[in-house]
Scaffold this motif. Sequence first.
Motif, PDB file in Angstrom:
ATOM      1  N   MET A 136       0.833  -1.187   0.000  1.00 47.27           N
ATOM      2  CA  MET A 136       0.000   0.000   0.000  1.00 47.27           C
ATOM      3  C   MET A 136       0.865   1.233   0.000  1.00 47.27           C
ATOM      4  O   MET A 136       1.882   1.294   0.661  1.00 47.27           O
ATOM      5  CB  MET A 136      -0.893  -0.002   1.238  1.00 47.27           C
ATOM      6  CG  MET A 136      -1.782   1.227   1.351  1.00 47.27           C
ATOM      7  SD  MET A 136      -2.750   1.235   2.877  1.00 47.27           S
ATOM      8  CE  MET A 136      -1.474   1.544   4.075  1.00 47.27           C
ATOM      9  N   LEU A 137       0.422   2.249  -0.714  1.00 46.67           N
ATOM     10  CA  LEU A 137       1.133   3.514  -0.681  1.00 46.67           C
ATOM     11  C   LEU A 137       0.706   4.258   0.568  1.00 46.67           C
ATOM     12  O   LEU A 137      -0.418   4.716   0.694  1.00 46.67           O
ATOM     13  CB  LEU A 137       0.802   4.331  -1.932  1.00 46.67           C
ATOM     14  CG  LEU A 137       1.271   3.694  -3.231  1.00 46.67           C
ATOM     15  CD1 LEU A 137       0.886   4.580  -4.394  1.00 46.67           C
ATOM     16  CD2 LEU A 137       2.742   3.439  -3.202  1.00 46.67           C
ATOM     17  N   LYS A 138       1.599   4.388   1.501  1.00 47.77           N
ATOM     18  CA  LYS A 138       1.257   4.991   2.783  1.00 47.77           C
ATOM     19  C   LYS A 138       1.045   6.486   2.633  1.00 47.77           C
ATOM     20  O   LYS A 138       1.716   7.161   1.870  1.00 47.77           O
ATOM     21  CB  LYS A 138       2.355   4.726   3.804  1.00 47.77           C
ATOM     22  CG  LYS A 138       2.550   3.234   4.077  1.00 47.77           C
ATOM     23  CD  LYS A 138       3.670   3.027   5.071  1.00 47.77           C
ATOM     24  CE  LYS A 138       3.886   1.554   5.332  1.00 47.77           C
ATOM     25  NZ  LYS A 138       4.998   1.307   6.254  1.00 47.77           N
ATOM     26  N   ALA A 141      17.476   0.699   4.231  1.00 48.95           N
ATOM     27  CA  ALA A 141      18.348  -0.300   4.833  1.00 48.95           C
ATOM     28  C   ALA A 141      17.824  -1.719   4.695  1.00 48.95           C
ATOM     29  O   ALA A 141      18.534  -2.678   4.945  1.00 48.95           O
ATOM     30  CB  ALA A 141      18.555   0.016   6.321  1.00 48.95           C
ATOM     31  N   THR A 142      16.552  -1.855   4.276  1.00 48.73           N
ATOM     32  CA  THR A 142      16.000  -3.195   4.105  1.00 48.73           C
ATOM     33  C   THR A 142      16.539  -3.876   2.860  1.00 48.73           C
ATOM     34  O   THR A 142      16.317  -5.061   2.646  1.00 48.73           O
ATOM     35  CB  THR A 142      14.467  -3.139   4.011  1.00 48.73           C
ATOM     36  OG1 THR A 142      14.104  -2.373   2.857  1.00 48.73           O
ATOM     37  CG2 THR A 142      13.861  -2.531   5.256  1.00 48.73           C
ATOM     38  N   GLN A 143      17.246  -3.136   2.014  1.00 50.49           N
ATOM     39  CA  GLN A 143      17.828  -3.734   0.818  1.00 50.49           C
ATOM     40  C   GLN A 143      18.912  -4.727   1.226  1.00 50.49           C
ATOM     41  O   GLN A 143      19.665  -4.517   2.170  1.00 50.49           O
ATOM     42  CB  GLN A 143      18.453  -2.655  -0.080  1.00 50.49           C
ATOM     43  CG  GLN A 143      17.521  -1.503  -0.388  1.00 50.49           C
ATOM     44  CD  GLN A 143      16.280  -1.988  -1.108  1.00 50.49           C
ATOM     45  OE1 GLN A 143      16.385  -2.784  -2.015  1.00 50.49           O
ATOM     46  NE2 GLN A 143      15.126  -1.514  -0.696  1.00 50.49           N
ATOM     47  N   THR A 144      18.995  -5.809   0.501  1.00 57.67           N
ATOM     48  CA  THR A 144      19.965  -6.843   0.862  1.00 57.67           C
ATOM     49  C   THR A 144      21.352  -6.551   0.332  1.00 57.67           C
ATOM     50  O   THR A 144      22.347  -7.007   0.859  1.00 57.67           O
ATOM     51  CB  THR A 144      19.494  -8.202   0.323  1.00 57.67           C
ATOM     52  OG1 THR A 144      19.300  -8.089  -1.088  1.00 57.67           O
ATOM     53  CG2 THR A 144      18.173  -8.602   0.965  1.00 57.67           C
ATOM     54  N   GLU A 174      20.311   1.740  -4.600  1.00 55.97           N
ATOM     55  CA  GLU A 174      19.117   1.088  -5.120  1.00 55.97           C
ATOM     56  C   GLU A 174      17.854   1.900  -4.860  1.00 55.97           C
ATOM     57  O   GLU A 174      16.767   1.538  -5.320  1.00 55.97           O
ATOM     58  CB  GLU A 174      18.967  -0.309  -4.506  1.00 55.97           C
ATOM     59  CG  GLU A 174      20.079  -1.265  -4.919  1.00 55.97           C
ATOM     60  CD  GLU A 174      19.838  -2.672  -4.396  1.00 55.97           C
ATOM     61  OE1 GLU A 174      18.797  -2.879  -3.741  1.00 55.97           O
ATOM     62  OE2 GLU A 174      20.669  -3.544  -4.651  1.00 55.97           O
ATOM     63  N   VAL A 175      17.975   2.974  -4.113  1.00 60.74           N
ATOM     64  CA  VAL A 175      16.809   3.789  -3.773  1.00 60.74           C
ATOM     65  C   VAL A 175      16.816   5.062  -4.613  1.00 60.74           C
ATOM     66  O   VAL A 175      17.824   5.760  -4.701  1.00 60.74           O
ATOM     67  CB  VAL A 175      16.813   4.159  -2.276  1.00 60.74           C
ATOM     68  CG1 VAL A 175      15.623   5.054  -1.936  1.00 60.74           C
ATOM     69  CG2 VAL A 175      16.794   2.901  -1.423  1.00 60.74           C
ATOM     70  N   THR A 176      15.680   5.347  -5.238  1.00 60.73           N
ATOM     71  CA  THR A 176      15.522   6.599  -5.979  1.00 60.73           C
ATOM     72  C   THR A 176      14.292   7.324  -5.462  1.00 60.73           C
ATOM     73  O   THR A 176      13.451   6.732  -4.783  1.00 60.73           O
ATOM     74  CB  THR A 176      15.368   6.354  -7.496  1.00 60.73           C
ATOM     75  OG1 THR A 176      14.184   5.607  -7.739  1.00 60.73           O
ATOM     76  CG2 THR A 176      16.573   5.621  -8.058  1.00 60.73           C
ATOM     77  N   LYS A 192      11.259  -3.080  -3.672  1.00 59.35           N
ATOM     78  CA  LYS A 192       9.933  -3.573  -3.291  1.00 59.35           C
ATOM     79  C   LYS A 192       8.803  -2.765  -3.921  1.00 59.35           C
ATOM     80  O   LYS A 192       7.637  -3.109  -3.772  1.00 59.35           O
ATOM     81  CB  LYS A 192       9.797  -3.559  -1.764  1.00 59.35           C
ATOM     82  CG  LYS A 192      10.753  -4.507  -1.063  1.00 59.35           C
ATOM     83  CD  LYS A 192      10.556  -4.482   0.437  1.00 59.35           C
ATOM     84  CE  LYS A 192      11.503  -5.438   1.136  1.00 59.35           C
ATOM     85  NZ  LYS A 192      11.332  -5.420   2.612  1.00 59.35           N
ATOM     86  N   GLY A 193       9.142  -1.656  -4.568  1.00 63.36           N
ATOM     87  CA  GLY A 193       8.105  -0.837  -5.188  1.00 63.36           C
ATOM     88  C   GLY A 193       8.244   0.625  -4.802  1.00 63.36           C
ATOM     89  O   GLY A 193       9.297   1.063  -4.313  1.00 63.36           O
TER      90      GLY A 193
END
Length: 309
Positions: free
Chosen positions: A1-3, A16-19, A63-65, A90-91
Motif C-alpha cells: 500500500m502507498l502509505k 536499509a532493508t535492501q539486501t 538502489e533507492v531513488t 519492493k516498489g
Amino acid sequence: MLKNVLAILCLAAVAATQTKPPAAAKLAVKHEAPSPQATPGNGLPSEGTINAFMQQMVGYNPEVTWRIAEIRPAVVPGLSEVVVVITDSKGSNSNKFYVSADGKHAITGDIIPFGAKPFEQDRVKLEKGVNGPAKGPAKAPVMIVEFSDMQCPHCKVVAPTVEQLLAQEPNAHFVFQNFPLPNHNWAEKGAGYVDCVGRASNDAVWKFIQKTFEQQESITEANADEKLKAIATESGANADQIAACAAKPDTKARIQASLALGKSVGVTGTPAIFINGRMLSGGAPVELLKQLVDFQATQANQKQDTAKQ
C-alpha cells in the motif's frame, strides 16, 4: 500500500532493508519539473534543497531513488508540504513531510483537523466534489468514499473488505473515486475506463472494477487497451464505445478533477477511505470501518432529531 505518511527520519530504515550493501556510487535521482508554487521568494523549499536533503537521508543506498511529486503550502500557515515518491526493489511509496518557514526543520506525521466537528470540512468537500460511480441511497446519513488506483496491488487486496463493509451497511452511500498514481504506467488509462463504464452503466462498472482487480497482474502498459476492452465486454459494456470515451479530453479532465479532490482532502496514496469526511487507512479492518459507519450514522440521526425539536 502507498502509505499516506512515512516519517522522513525513517526513510533510511526503509532503504536499509535492501539486501545489497551500499556502494560509493551516487544515488540516481529522478524528479519532475519544478512545481508552479516552488519559485524563488515564495517561502517554499526549492527542489534543489529537497533533493539535497533526500540525498543525505537515503543517498548511501544506490538502489533507492526518489521523485519530487509536489511542493505546496500546507493547510497550516507557515508550513510547506512536500510529497516525494520513493522507489526501492519492493516498489514505490508516496511520502509526505512538512518544512518549517525558516527551512531548518522537517516535520513528520499527520496534520489532522481539530474542533467540535473536525471532519465536517472534508465531508462537505467530498459531498460536493465526488464524480465517480456510486451505489447505496443518495440521501444516506453516511457517505463512504474510496480513492483507488486500478493498478495498485493493495487496492486489489482491500477491495473484498470494502465489499464486506457495504454488504453489512446497505444504507450507506458509497462512491468510488479514481486516484491513479503517477508511478503506475496504466493506472490513468484504467481510471478512464472506470469513469466511462460507470457513466454508461452503474451495474457494469462494479463488475468491471472487480474483474480488473482480478486480472491486474496480467495487465501491462502495452496490452492495457486490449485487456481493459475485453473486461468491459465481460462486464456488459460496449468496449469500443468505452475505449473511445476513455481517450476523450472530457474524461481526462474528470480524472484530474478526482485527483485534485483527493489531494484537497489529504490523499497522497491509495487506497484511502473516507467515512463522512474522516480519512482512514485502506488497511483498516472491516470491524473498525463498521464501527465508524455506525457511529457516524448515530451522530447524523441525533442531529436530525435535534433539528426537529
